[in-house]
Design a protein around this motif. Structure first.
Motif, PDB file in Angstrom:
ATOM      1  N   LEU A 281      -4.579   3.219  15.559  1.00  0.00           N
ATOM      2  CA  LEU A 281      -4.021   1.988  14.984  1.00  0.00           C
ATOM      3  C   LEU A 281      -4.116   1.926  13.450  1.00  0.00           C
ATOM      4  CD1 LEU A 281      -4.809  -1.139  17.159  1.00  0.00           C
ATOM      5  CD2 LEU A 281      -2.649   0.030  16.803  1.00  0.00           C
ATOM      6  N   GLY A 282      -5.174   2.515  12.875  1.00  0.00           N
ATOM      7  CA  GLY A 282      -5.417   2.411  11.430  1.00  0.00           C
ATOM      8  C   GLY A 282      -4.201   2.773  10.601  1.00  0.00           C
ATOM      9  N   PRO A 283      -3.707   4.013  10.693  1.00  0.00           N
ATOM     10  CA  PRO A 283      -2.562   4.420   9.876  1.00  0.00           C
ATOM     11  C   PRO A 283      -1.339   3.559  10.145  1.00  0.00           C
ATOM     12  CG  PRO A 283      -3.528   6.300  11.037  1.00  0.00           C
ATOM     13  CD  PRO A 283      -4.222   5.093  11.529  1.00  0.00           C
ATOM     14  N   LEU A 284      -1.247   3.150  11.374  1.00  0.00           N
ATOM     15  CA  LEU A 284      -0.092   2.364  11.772  1.00  0.00           C
ATOM     16  C   LEU A 284      -0.117   0.973  11.106  1.00  0.00           C
ATOM     17  CD1 LEU A 284       0.671   2.684  15.453  1.00  0.00           C
ATOM     18  CD2 LEU A 284       0.645   0.457  14.421  1.00  0.00           C
ATOM     19  N   LEU A 285      -1.318   0.369  11.069  1.00  0.00           N
ATOM     20  CA  LEU A 285      -1.465  -0.926  10.382  1.00  0.00           C
ATOM     21  C   LEU A 285      -1.201  -0.740   8.887  1.00  0.00           C
ATOM     22  CD1 LEU A 285      -4.603  -2.270  12.250  1.00  0.00           C
ATOM     23  CD2 LEU A 285      -2.293  -3.190  12.364  1.00  0.00           C
ATOM     24  N   SER A 286      -1.626   0.432   8.407  1.00  0.00           N
ATOM     25  CA  SER A 286      -1.428   0.739   6.998  1.00  0.00           C
ATOM     26  C   SER A 286       0.067   0.770   6.667  1.00  0.00           C
ATOM     27  CB  SER A 286      -2.088   2.091   6.740  1.00  0.00           C
ATOM     28  OG  SER A 286      -1.954   2.424   5.411  1.00  0.00           O
ATOM     29  N   THR A 287       0.847   1.410   7.507  1.00  0.00           N
ATOM     30  CA  THR A 287       2.299   1.463   7.278  1.00  0.00           C
ATOM     31  C   THR A 287       2.898   0.068   7.341  1.00  0.00           C
ATOM     32  OG1 THR A 287       2.205   3.536   8.487  1.00  0.00           O
ATOM     33  CG2 THR A 287       4.389   2.689   8.007  1.00  0.00           C
ATOM     34  N   ALA A 288       2.402  -0.737   8.285  1.00  0.00           N
ATOM     35  CA  ALA A 288       2.923  -2.107   8.404  1.00  0.00           C
ATOM     36  C   ALA A 288       2.646  -2.878   7.123  1.00  0.00           C
ATOM     37  CB  ALA A 288       2.293  -2.798   9.606  1.00  0.00           C
ATOM     38  N   ILE A 289       1.450  -2.669   6.566  1.00  0.00           N
ATOM     39  CA  ILE A 289       1.110  -3.349   5.308  1.00  0.00           C
ATOM     40  C   ILE A 289       2.041  -2.863   4.199  1.00  0.00           C
ATOM     41  CG2 ILE A 289      -0.673  -3.654   3.537  1.00  0.00           C
ATOM     42  CD1 ILE A 289      -2.745  -3.435   5.816  1.00  0.00           C
ATOM     43  N   GLU A 290       2.246  -1.526   4.185  1.00  0.00           N
ATOM     44  CA  GLU A 290       3.111  -0.938   3.150  1.00  0.00           C
ATOM     45  C   GLU A 290       4.479  -1.603   3.133  1.00  0.00           C
ATOM     46  OE1 GLU A 290       3.799   3.262   3.494  1.00  0.00           O
ATOM     47  OE2 GLU A 290       1.631   3.591   3.440  1.00  0.00           O
ATOM     48  N   THR A 291       5.033  -1.784   4.308  1.00  0.00           N
ATOM     49  CA  THR A 291       6.403  -2.309   4.350  1.00  0.00           C
ATOM     50  C   THR A 291       6.464  -3.768   3.923  1.00  0.00           C
ATOM     51  OG1 THR A 291       6.083  -2.766   6.677  1.00  0.00           O
ATOM     52  CG2 THR A 291       7.286  -0.764   6.153  1.00  0.00           C
ATOM     53  N   THR A 292       5.377  -4.510   4.142  1.00  0.00           N
ATOM     54  CA  THR A 292       5.433  -5.946   3.799  1.00  0.00           C
ATOM     55  C   THR A 292       4.822  -6.239   2.436  1.00  0.00           C
ATOM     56  OG1 THR A 292       3.530  -6.111   5.239  1.00  0.00           O
ATOM     57  CG2 THR A 292       5.571  -7.076   6.042  1.00  0.00           C
ATOM     58  N   LEU A 293       4.141  -5.235   1.888  1.00  0.00           N
ATOM     59  CA  LEU A 293       3.435  -5.476   0.626  1.00  0.00           C
ATOM     60  C   LEU A 293       4.339  -6.025  -0.485  1.00  0.00           C
ATOM     61  CD1 LEU A 293       0.493  -5.304   0.082  1.00  0.00           C
ATOM     62  CD2 LEU A 293       0.885  -3.135  -1.102  1.00  0.00           C
ATOM     63  N   PRO A 294       5.566  -5.495  -0.644  1.00  0.00           N
ATOM     64  CA  PRO A 294       6.408  -6.040  -1.717  1.00  0.00           C
ATOM     65  C   PRO A 294       6.567  -7.553  -1.584  1.00  0.00           C
ATOM     66  CG  PRO A 294       7.407  -4.073  -0.795  1.00  0.00           C
ATOM     67  CD  PRO A 294       6.213  -4.378   0.034  1.00  0.00           C
ATOM     68  N   HIS A 295       6.764  -8.015  -0.371  1.00  0.00           N
ATOM     69  CA  HIS A 295       6.929  -9.458  -0.149  1.00  0.00           C
ATOM     70  C   HIS A 295       5.635 -10.197  -0.428  1.00  0.00           C
ATOM     71  CE1 HIS A 295       7.795 -13.219   2.022  1.00  0.00           C
ATOM     72  NE2 HIS A 295       9.067 -12.951   1.693  1.00  0.00           N
ATOM     73  N   ILE A 296       4.539  -9.648   0.074  1.00  0.00           N
ATOM     74  CA  ILE A 296       3.229 -10.285  -0.128  1.00  0.00           C
ATOM     75  C   ILE A 296       2.933 -10.395  -1.627  1.00  0.00           C
ATOM     76  CG2 ILE A 296       0.741  -9.964   0.227  1.00  0.00           C
ATOM     77  CD1 ILE A 296       1.428  -8.736   2.954  1.00  0.00           C
ATOM     78  N   GLN A 297       3.230  -9.302  -2.325  1.00  0.00           N
ATOM     79  CA  GLN A 297       2.965  -9.307  -3.765  1.00  0.00           C
ATOM     80  C   GLN A 297       3.872 -10.291  -4.490  1.00  0.00           C
ATOM     81  OE1 GLN A 297       3.380  -5.126  -4.437  1.00  0.00           O
ATOM     82  NE2 GLN A 297       1.161  -4.769  -4.429  1.00  0.00           N
TER      83      GLN A 297
END
Ligand code: ADP
Length: 575
Positions: A281-297
């Motif tokens: 799950l770790g890397p997978l959650l990481s990718t999910a964060i990556e994709t949403t990070l622009p919006h979060i930022q």
């Protein structure tokens, strides 16, 4: 004669007056009415006038004698049972006596009379008469009562019949009403079924429309995405770069919506297939964060990630699970006012892994926490709401999690109090030892396309000129030598002349589709070694199997990710 109703009449018949007198004298004691007749004829006349209990009849009379008179009397139906006592002056023989009895005589008395004998004989017959009369009276009474009873019964029966007939008529009316109601209900049911049929048809059409819409929307997105990538890598103007970033972000959002739309239409048709494998799950959650990070930022949220030191393994489809967590993170960011807090945590809970995505955002009213997972449901449906969306993300999340044997639920303390989404997935049996857990810093790293080792010769076949040109430019920018062909029928000729290392073929082309073209290229000695890449709007397992069967090495779903395209070009090993 008829004055005293209780008295009975006794008829004394004799032609000799002195005898009549003596009869009277003897019988007066009985207290009955004595009527005298001097001849047979007179006796008959008296009989016509009234009824007699007993007749005392002299046998020997001039003219009509006693026997003749008795015969005539008994011939009359009214007197056939009237008892007659014959008075004989002389001793009569047995024969005469017999004739007398035959004519209805009851008894005989002889003169000289013995008064007591005559009186008691007459008294017995009078008594008999009285009893008979009483019996007849009772009989008449009985008959009358019987008649009354019958009449009463008949009346009761008649009234019962009338009541029954009335009830029957009411029943028939009620029945007719019921039948009419049943017919009406049947009609309504038929209409309802017809309506339901139309609704089902409309629903099917809507699903078909959504599928076509999503598929058609994907096609123009592919060249736009390529064009944006191209411009981003070429453009040095800061203002234009800013605009390009905006376009890129909006484009990603659009691609995500179109993808969701396509997925939801597949889900409704039960056509989503999972490609499950032992997944960490770790890397997978990481990718999910990556994709949403622009919006979060962009929203200036603070994201905190809390994961255990041990690796969390599930038996899942990495792409779909990334989509689930990406969706929930995206929602958390979307439904939280700028500068909010977003939390992502994961832990082991029994035989499950529990992932929590929480936010300090707008929250969900308690009565809506369950139905936000239903298709097209949005809490705020006003047109002026700040966040766009189609209301299908959570439907996908729930369905995908369920397909993994897990569950998802929403929790919120109400509007303005933030939300939390809890996802539970079964842990895979093969849980391994600890592995580093990516933190937010790792998640913010955006992959950069490395420079290819050497330029490849790449053939592009696509009837959509824009798509072909954009891809050609993008690949050219990366140092590849590119040739674009818009007519698939010219592809084989170019293959011979140009001798490419790779060929990108659009699958959905008129005249000759990509699958047919791939088979032809593979059959040609010039094409046997070429690395073939399919570009298509369809990404189901079935579609991938078909493209493999046609000879393709790669299957890219439009709009293809430039990074993925570049990786394929870099790693391509000719056959
Ligand atoms: P969309 O976001 O496109 O409207 P979703 O299916 O993802 O569709 O979400 C459905 C609805 O659930 C949203 O419209 C929103 O009202 C509500 N919702 C989803 N996530 C959150 C959240 N984190 N906080 C508050 N509301 C949410």
């Amino acid at each position: 004669m008829e004055a005293d109703i209780d008295k009975v009449n006794i008829l004394l018949v004799d032609d000799k007056p002195e005898r009549l007198l003596s009869y009277e004298a003897v019988l007066a004691q009985l207290g009955e009415t004595l009527v005298k007749a001097h001849s047979g004829e007179e006796a008959l006349r008296r009989l016509m006038e009234t009824e007699f209990a007993v007749i005392l009849l002299d046998v020997s009379m001039p003219g009509m004698d006693g026997f003749e008179t008795a015969e005539l009397i008994h011939q009359h139906p009214r007197f056939e049972n009237t008892p007659i006592i014959f008075v004989t002056g002389v001793h009569i023989g047995d024969l005469d006596r017999l004739q007398g009895y035959r004519l209805g005589a009851i008894d005989y008395v002889q003169v000289p009379l013995v008064p007591d004998i005559l009186r008691s004989k007459v008294a017995v017959l009078v008594e008999l008469y009285r009893r008979r009369r009483a019996l007849a009276g009772e009989n008449a009474n009985l008959t009358r009562v019987n008649l009354e009873l019958q009449t009463e019964r008949a009346q009761e029966f008649e009234s019962l019949s009338r009541t029954l007939a009335l009830a029957n008529a009411e029943l028939a009316l009620a029945n007719a009403q019921l039948e009419a109601e049943v017919a009406e209900r049947r009609r309504a049911e038929a209409q309802l079924q017809q309506l339901a049929g139309k609704l089902r048809q409309a629903d099917r059409r809507k699903d078909e429309f959504l599928a076509t819409l999503a598929h058609e929307l994907r096609n123009p997105l592919a060249p736009i995405r390529s064009a944006v990538s191209l411009l981003q890598s070429e453009c040095s103007d800061a203002a234009a770069q800013l605009s390009l970033d905006v376009i890129d972000r909006q484009l990603r959002q659009l691609v995500r919506m179109v993808d969701d739309l396509l997925d939801v239409s597949r889900i409704t048709h039960g056509r989503i297939e999972l490609r499950r494998e032992p997944t960490e799950l770790g890397p997978l959650l990481s990718t999910a964060i990556e994709t949403t990070l622009p919006h979060i930022q962009a929203m200036r949220h603070v994201l905190s990630v809390d994961l255990p030191p041990t690796a969390l393994h599930v038996d899942g489809d990495p792409q779909r699970l990334t989509q689930v967590f990406g969706n929930l993170l995206n929602n958390a960011s979307k439904y939280t006012l700028p500068g909010g807090r977003i939390g992502l945590s994961a832990c082991i809970d029994g035989s499950e892994v529990l992932v929590r995505i929480s936010d300090s955002g707008v929250g969900i009213p308690p009565e809506r926490v369950d139905d936000v997972f239903d298709l097209f449901v949005q809490v705020d449906t006003s047109l002026e709401r700040a966040q766009g969306g189609l209301g299908i993300g959570l439907t996908l999340v729930r369905r995908l999690v369920q397909m993994h044997g897990g569950s998802v639920r929403a929790l919120s303390d109400g509007l303005g109090h933030g939300s939390c989404f809890e996802i539970r997935l079964p842990l895979s049996a093969a849980m391994t030892s600890a592995s580093p857990i990516p933190g937010t810093t790792a998640a913010t790293e955006i992959p950069v396309a490395p420079t290819p080792p050497a330029g490849r010769r790449i053939l592009i076949v696509d009837d959509n000129r824009d798509a072909a040109n954009m891809l050609a430019q993008l690949l050219g920018m990366s140092g590849h030598e590119v040739r674009a062909v818009y007519d698939p029928e010219l592809a084989l000729q170019t293959l011979v002349e140009f001798a490419p290392d790779l060929a990108f073929l659009d699958v959905g082309m008129p005249k000759l589709n990509g699958l047919e073209l791939a088979s032809m290229i593979r059959a040609d000695p010039h094409g046997a070694h070429v690395v073939l890449v399919a570009l298509t709007g369809w990404g189901q397992e079935d579609d991938r199997r078909r493209s493999r069967a046609a000879g393709f090495d790669h299957h890219l779903v439009k709009p293809a990710d430039p990074v993925e395209i570049e990786r394929i070009c870099r790693e391509a090993v000719p056959h």
